[in-house]
Design a protein around this motif. Structure first.
Motif, PDB file in Angstrom:
ATOM      1  N   SER A  48       0.827  -1.221   0.000  1.00 35.68           N
ATOM      2  CA  SER A  48       0.000   0.000   0.000  1.00 35.68           C
ATOM      3  C   SER A  48       0.852   1.259   0.000  1.00 35.68           C
ATOM      4  O   SER A  48       0.381   2.340  -0.358  1.00 35.68           O
ATOM      5  N   MET A  54      -7.356  -1.179  -4.198  1.00 30.42           N
ATOM      6  CA  MET A  54      -6.732  -0.325  -3.193  1.00 30.42           C
ATOM      7  C   MET A  54      -6.342   1.037  -3.767  1.00 30.42           C
ATOM      8  O   MET A  54      -5.844   1.911  -3.053  1.00 30.42           O
ATOM      9  N   LYS A 106      -4.050   1.446  -6.246  1.00 29.78           N
ATOM     10  CA  LYS A 106      -2.637   1.483  -6.614  1.00 29.78           C
ATOM     11  C   LYS A 106      -2.451   1.588  -8.126  1.00 29.78           C
ATOM     12  O   LYS A 106      -3.259   1.084  -8.908  1.00 29.78           O
TER      13      LYS A 106
END
Length: 289
Positions: free
Chosen positions: A72, A112, A114
Motif C-alpha cells: 500500500s 486499493m 494502486k
C-alpha cells in the motif's frame, strides 16, 4: 536487487547501514529480485526504504495478498505476466502459480487504488498473445502494459528471441498509429486510460543505459554497480562496520566506472535496433553515450 527468499535474502541490518550512508544520494528505491516478495521481512524492508525515498517494486504477483499492507506504500507496482495460458506461463516463469491467480491479486491492488504496470517479455512462446494481454489488463484499469524484447545475453536466448517489430505490427493493426515514439519506447492507445508500450531492450549488457537511467544496483553480497556487465564493487566490509566514509568512497568508485561499459559494442546494439525496425540512431547514440 536480490530481495528474494531465505537462501539469499538481503540482510536488513546491512541494508539499513547502506541506505543511511547513501541517503543524500537517493531519489527513488526500486525493489526487484529474483522475487522481492519472497523476502521473509519484506514489510520491514519497505518501512526502512520508504523513510528515505519513494519505493517501487517489480514482482511476479503470486504473493501479493501476503504483503498488501506493505504494498500500500508503493509509488508504483509492476507485475510480470508473460502469458494468460497456464502451460506457457509456467514454462516462462518457472513457477506453479497460475495467471488467473495473479490477475485476481492484481485486482486487489487496483481496488486499493494502486497504480499498476504490467511487464511482458516477448518470446516465441507468447508472441501471439499481445492483443489478449493488452486488452485483458486495459479492461481491468491497468495504466500501461509493457512488451519488452528479450535480453540476448546468452547464445541460447536466440532460440526464443522475437523482434518487437512483430508485436508493433499487431498493435498498429489493432489500435492504429502510435501515440508516442520516444527513444526506444513506442506506445499505442488501447483505450482512453490504458496504453501498450514496446520497450526495445537492445542494451542487454555492457552498454551505458544503466548510466543514463541513473540507477545504482545494490545486491545482497552486498555490492554495488551501475552496469549489469561490469564487475560489481564489494561493500561488504564497509557495510558490516557501518563505515559511512568507506561506503561513500565505494559509491564514488562505482560512479566513476559507469561511463566505461564492457561487453557488447555499439555496433552490436545498433544491429539489434535494426532487427527491430528502428531507424532512430540519434537516440541510440545518446543512450550509448
Amino acid at each position: 536487487e536480490g530481495m528474494e527468499g531465505t537462501k539469499r535474502q538481503f540482510d536488513l541490518k546491512l541494508l539499513s547501514n547502506i541506505i543511511e550512508a547513501y541517503r543524500d544520494y537517493i531519489k527513488e528505491i526500486k525493489l526487484v529480485g529474483g522475487e522481492p516478495l519472497l523476502h521473509t521481512q519484506f514489510n520491514k524492508a519497505v518501512d526502512m526504504c520508504r523513510d528515505v525515498a519513494p519505493v517501487s517494486v517489480t514482482t511476479n504477483g503470486s504473493l501479493i495478498p501476503k504483503w498488501l499492507d506493505a504494498l500500500s506504500y508503493m509509488k508504483n507496482i509492476t507485475v510480470s505476466v508473460h502469458s494468460l495460458h497456464d502451460d506457457i506461463y509456467s514454462k516462462i516463469m518457472g513457477t506453479r502459480s497460475k495467471p488467473s491467480v495473479v490477475i485476481d491479486n492484481i485486482r486487489k491492488l487496483i481496488d486499493m487504488g494502486k497504480r499498476i504496470h504490467i511487464n511482458c517479455v516477448v518470446t516465441t512462446y507468447n508472441k501471439d498473445e499481445a492483443i489478449s494481454l493488452a486488452e485483458t489488463f486495459a479492461d481491468m484499469g491497468v495504466e500501461e502494459i509493457k512488451f519488452l524484447s528479450l535480453l540476448k545475453v546468452k547464445e541460447s536466448d536466440m532460440d526464443t528471441y522475437v523482434p518487437l517489430k512483430y508485436i508493433s505490427e499487431k498493435l498498429e493493426e489493432r489500435y492504429g498509429k502510435p501515440i508516442e515514439v520516444r527513444g526506444v519506447k513506442i506506445s499505442y492507445a488501447i483505450n482512453s486510460k490504458s496504453k501498450a508500450t514496446l520497450l526495445y531492450q537492445y542494451c542487454s549488457v555492457g552498454c551505458n543505459i544503466c548510466r543514463v537511467d541513473g540507477y545504482l544496483r545494490l545486491s545482497p553480497e552486498p555490492s554495488i554497480s551501475y552496469c549489469l556487465a561490469a564487475e560489481p564493487i564489494s561493500i561488504a566490509e564497509e557495510a558490516v562496520r557501518n563505515d559511512r566514509k568507506g561506503l561513500l568512497k565505494k559509491l564514488h568508485m562505482a560512479e566513476e566506472r559507469k561511463g566505461h561499459p564492457t561487453g557488447y559494442s555499439y555496433v552490436v546494439a545498433q544491429r539489434r535496433q535494426e532487427d527491430n525496425g528502428i531507424s532512430d540512431t540519434a537516440n541510440l547514440s545518446e543512450l550509448q553515450g
